[in-house]
Design an enzyme around this catalytic site. Sequence first.
Site, short mmCIF file in Angstrom:
data_model
loop_
_atom_site.label_atom_id
_atom_site.label_comp_id
_atom_site.label_asym_id
_atom_site.label_seq_id
_atom_site.Cartn_x
_atom_site.Cartn_y
_atom_site.Cartn_z
N ASN A 126 103.19 -12.08 35.45
CA ASN A 126 101.91 -12.76 35.24
C ASN A 126 101.65 -12.97 33.75
O ASN A 126 100.54 -13.23 33.33
CB ASN A 126 100.80 -11.94 35.91
CG ASN A 126 99.56 -12.79 36.13
OD1 ASN A 126 99.57 -14.01 36.00
ND2 ASN A 126 98.46 -12.13 36.44
N ILE A 444 86.28 -25.74 45.56
CA ILE A 444 87.29 -24.72 45.87
C ILE A 444 86.68 -23.34 46.09
O ILE A 444 87.31 -22.44 46.63
CB ILE A 444 88.37 -24.70 44.77
CG1 ILE A 444 88.94 -26.10 44.56
CG2 ILE A 444 89.50 -23.74 45.10
CD1 ILE A 444 89.48 -26.78 45.80
N GLU A 497 80.57 -17.68 45.42
CA GLU A 497 81.24 -16.44 44.96
C GLU A 497 80.53 -15.68 43.82
O GLU A 497 81.20 -15.05 43.01
CB GLU A 497 82.70 -16.74 44.57
CG GLU A 497 83.49 -17.42 45.66
CD GLU A 497 84.93 -17.78 45.25
OE1 GLU A 497 85.49 -17.15 44.34
OE2 GLU A 497 85.49 -18.71 45.87
N ASP A 502 86.29 -10.76 40.44
CA ASP A 502 87.63 -11.31 40.37
C ASP A 502 88.10 -11.52 41.80
O ASP A 502 87.70 -10.78 42.69
CB ASP A 502 88.54 -10.30 39.66
CG ASP A 502 90.00 -10.67 39.73
OD1 ASP A 502 90.45 -11.36 38.82
OD2 ASP A 502 90.69 -10.30 40.71
N ARG A 528 93.90 -13.47 26.62
CA ARG A 528 93.45 -13.19 28.00
C ARG A 528 94.25 -12.06 28.61
O ARG A 528 95.48 -12.16 28.73
CB ARG A 528 93.58 -14.44 28.88
CG ARG A 528 92.32 -15.27 28.86
CD ARG A 528 92.21 -16.09 30.10
NE ARG A 528 91.97 -15.28 31.29
CZ ARG A 528 90.85 -15.31 32.00
NH1 ARG A 528 89.87 -16.07 31.62
NH2 ARG A 528 90.73 -14.62 33.09
N TRP A 574 98.93 -10.18 42.33
CA TRP A 574 98.04 -9.89 41.20
C TRP A 574 97.59 -8.44 41.20
O TRP A 574 96.60 -8.06 40.60
CB TRP A 574 96.88 -10.89 41.17
CG TRP A 574 97.37 -12.28 40.81
CD1 TRP A 574 98.64 -12.61 40.41
CD2 TRP A 574 96.64 -13.51 40.82
NE1 TRP A 574 98.73 -13.97 40.18
CE2 TRP A 574 97.53 -14.54 40.43
CE3 TRP A 574 95.32 -13.84 41.13
CZ2 TRP A 574 97.13 -15.88 40.33
CZ3 TRP A 574 94.93 -15.18 41.03
CH2 TRP A 574 95.82 -16.18 40.63
N ASP A 612 92.71 -18.46 50.03
CA ASP A 612 93.38 -18.96 48.82
C ASP A 612 94.72 -18.28 48.60
O ASP A 612 94.82 -17.05 48.69
CB ASP A 612 92.51 -18.65 47.58
CG ASP A 612 91.19 -19.42 47.59
OD1 ASP A 612 91.18 -20.56 48.07
OD2 ASP A 612 90.19 -18.87 47.09
N HIS A 655 94.29 -22.95 49.54
CA HIS A 655 94.23 -23.58 48.23
C HIS A 655 95.34 -23.04 47.34
O HIS A 655 95.65 -21.86 47.35
CB HIS A 655 92.86 -23.29 47.59
CG HIS A 655 92.84 -23.51 46.11
ND1 HIS A 655 92.92 -24.77 45.56
CD2 HIS A 655 92.80 -22.65 45.05
CE1 HIS A 655 92.91 -24.67 44.23
NE2 HIS A 655 92.85 -23.39 43.91
N HIS A 705 89.79 -26.68 33.85
CA HIS A 705 89.95 -25.89 32.62
C HIS A 705 89.30 -26.57 31.43
O HIS A 705 89.25 -26.01 30.35
CB HIS A 705 91.43 -25.67 32.32
CG HIS A 705 92.12 -24.88 33.38
ND1 HIS A 705 91.84 -23.56 33.62
CD2 HIS A 705 93.06 -25.21 34.29
CE1 HIS A 705 92.57 -23.11 34.63
NE2 HIS A 705 93.31 -24.10 35.05
N1 GLN Z 1 88.19 -19.56 45.51
C1 GLN Z 1 88.58 -19.24 44.16
C2 GLN Z 1 87.63 -19.89 43.18
O1 GLN Z 1 87.13 -20.93 43.48
C3 GLN Z 1 89.99 -19.73 43.89
C4 GLN Z 1 90.47 -19.35 42.52
C5 GLN Z 1 91.93 -19.68 42.24
O2 GLN Z 1 92.57 -20.37 42.98
N2 GLN Z 1 92.47 -19.21 41.16
O3 GLN Z 1 87.41 -19.38 42.09
ZN ZN Z 2 92.89 -22.38 42.14
#
Ligand code: GLN
Ligand code: ZN
Length: 765
Positions: A126, A444, A497, A502, A528, A574, A612, A655, A705
């Site tokens: 990672n 998402i 969320e 995290d 980071r 992760w 996800d 996703h 981003h």
């Molecule tokens: N559901 C998460 C979000 O929207 C997905 C984050 C990800 O794919 N890294 O933050």
């Molecule tokens: Zn994502």
Amino acid sequence: MVQSAVLGFPRIGPNRELKKATEAYWNGKTSVEDLLKVGKEIREQNWKLQKEAGVDIIASNDFSFYDQVLDLSVLFNVIPERYTKYQLAQLDVLFAMGRGLQRKATDSEPAVDVTALEMVKWFDSNYHYVRPTFGKNLTFKLNGQKPVDEFLEAKALGIQTRPVLVGPVSYLYLGKADKDNLELDPISLLDQLLPLYTEILTKLAAAGATEVQLDEPTLVLDLPANVQAAIKKAYTYFGQQANLPKITIASYFGTAVPNLDALKGLPVSGFHFDFVRAPEQFNDVVAAIGPNQTLSVGIVDGRNIWKNNFAKSSDFVQQAIAKLGADRVVVATSSSLLHTPVDLANESKLDAELKNYFSFATQKLGEVVTIAKNVSGQDVSATLKSNATDIAARSNSSFINDQAVKDRVASIDAKMSTRAAPFPQRLAEQQPVFNLPLFPTTTIGSFPQTKDIRINRNKFNKGQLSAEEYEKFINSEIERVIRFQEEIDLDVLVHGEPERNDMVQYFGEQLKGYAFTTNGWVQSYGSRYVRPPIIVGDLSRPKAMSVKESVYAQSITKKHVKGMLTGPITCLRWSFPRDDIDQQTQAYQLALALRDEVNDLEAAGIKIIQVDEPAIREGLPLRAGAERSAYQVWAAEAFRVATSGVSNKTQIHSHFCYSDLDPNHIKALDADVVSIEFSKKDDANYIAEFKDYPNHIGLGLFDIHSPRIPSTEEFISKIETILKTYPAEKFWVNPDCGLKTRGWEETRLSLTHMVEAAKYFRKQY
Ligand code: GLN
Ligand code: ZN
């Protein structure tokens, strides 16, 4: 005496000193001198720590202000022109290449606006490195002499180090040709690069370095013949130069066996191999090394946090000694310790029993030293004895073993990992439930995580906010997100969320079998760092984890709200995984826990559930072959185990982001809808691969981003292009990923434009 070696030490500082200093510098709060001073202090501390632990071979030049590969690009002047035209100081050029730079003009300096270089995953870890990018008009030359400076710095402290550099072949092979230079194969630059390596190695020798470590981790990949030939050429060339330090070629993260022919007979003093990840390469590598070459035995895990089993490791090293003799064997960490947290001593909240099973970077120093002493016949019996006690305790621990979980994993069958009906039938049953328009719009999952959210979460964790007060706060955040989405007129909503710190830790904290650190940070890229949770034992879900928030969100709107979970592979990748059972079993345990959660969400009235899996690509084994094929099967199966317990009417979403995912891999999940990051890829061929795949796909239409807001017209033209290769009937409209890091105003505008574009196309079809 068998020597001990450490391939590299974390450079973030025991309390994230480097992050704090770097970000303060970026924000203009401190001077470059302040930053350089912190770097120097960390290096000094790291060397002294290793020296005091008794490590014989200590690395230097393992420090970096951003990334060790980027350091080499700057050292060799592999700097695209867009960074050189502003006359920035060298360190600022480095940061601009790593993270881009946008600066308004001042009285004394012009405005700067330059994007970053591509950042890519470092093998299957990672960690991310900044990709060397070879444009036209390159002039290879040395910029400064960082490796020499740091070697001398250690020497001034009375510590002789072994400088480490990424080797020439890996450096080139991990790079790419720039857009203006696409015909270039980076490997063809080897002839220009070798003299520069020679120059820096000569300087190191002149400064007193007797040995260097050249990392060639690409040796664990499937290498084309020209790259294997480049290895031969590079190291044969170094062998012909006078006055270079002795060279050890280091490979890690896998087996080097398929590339051993390229290593045979090279004029280097030794090789390092990773026997934690690939013990099976032992006989082949021993047979391949020459009569005077040393073997560095990577036996202390540089990628995980478990205490080493001294008896087992010592036996392994003894085999090497039996074949090569003690003076040709070195006991080493499997890779740099960069991928492990700095010091277990900084964990005050960990359960005492668990703490006994862990070993972070600082503890691993003692491990290489102990093993080296043990195989050299020194008396370390007391240490060995207490180690054996801990190892035995771990395998019998009640933290670890849960028979009910083991039995349940054993009971997984094809029925559990298959939806009741194939997709076309599910779709027919789902359509009347959802009545969605063409080009359905959604997001998402996460919405902006404001400072307010972090403050309240902190207060709750510290006990300054009661559970009821916190729940009230979270519900008010959920309500805000729901109203916002209704206003924007999105079709499928999310709860946003706000309760999650995290996406993995949030679930991990609610699963039995996980442990958490308070200070176990590991560099992910630049400044980071992540704090991976630790899978310590058999995993299960004592109670529902996300139902309350989803049910609340659904209760306040007539539109459908997606339940939102993190998939089994992403939870696994992760986290620090267990090393006593295989990853597949851990993925299935997570899958079963998530299956219960998916089923509970359905029972609570949630009709769309997204699971996800952004990390599914990074788990792909580095080499083609049986292990990789098997992963593709079990990773998809784990996802299907989690999501196949629901009725045909329930719509499962997934996703993916961060990756060039193989379309076949997406198809194997059989999710009803998959949303993928797509805005920067924009590749018609990629999406064409889904033409005959019946399930639906959501294409990421903007980069989350970046604060940039695409206009409605831009969305329309993007969708128009995609519609040339992808049919409207299967087309969902969404951003690339979650909106957690964005501000509310940008989010409002971007999503409004996105929805307008979807409505425009609805009228056309
Ligand atoms: N559901 C998460 C979000 O929207 C997905 C984050 C990800 O794919 N890294 O933050
Ligand atoms: Zn994502």
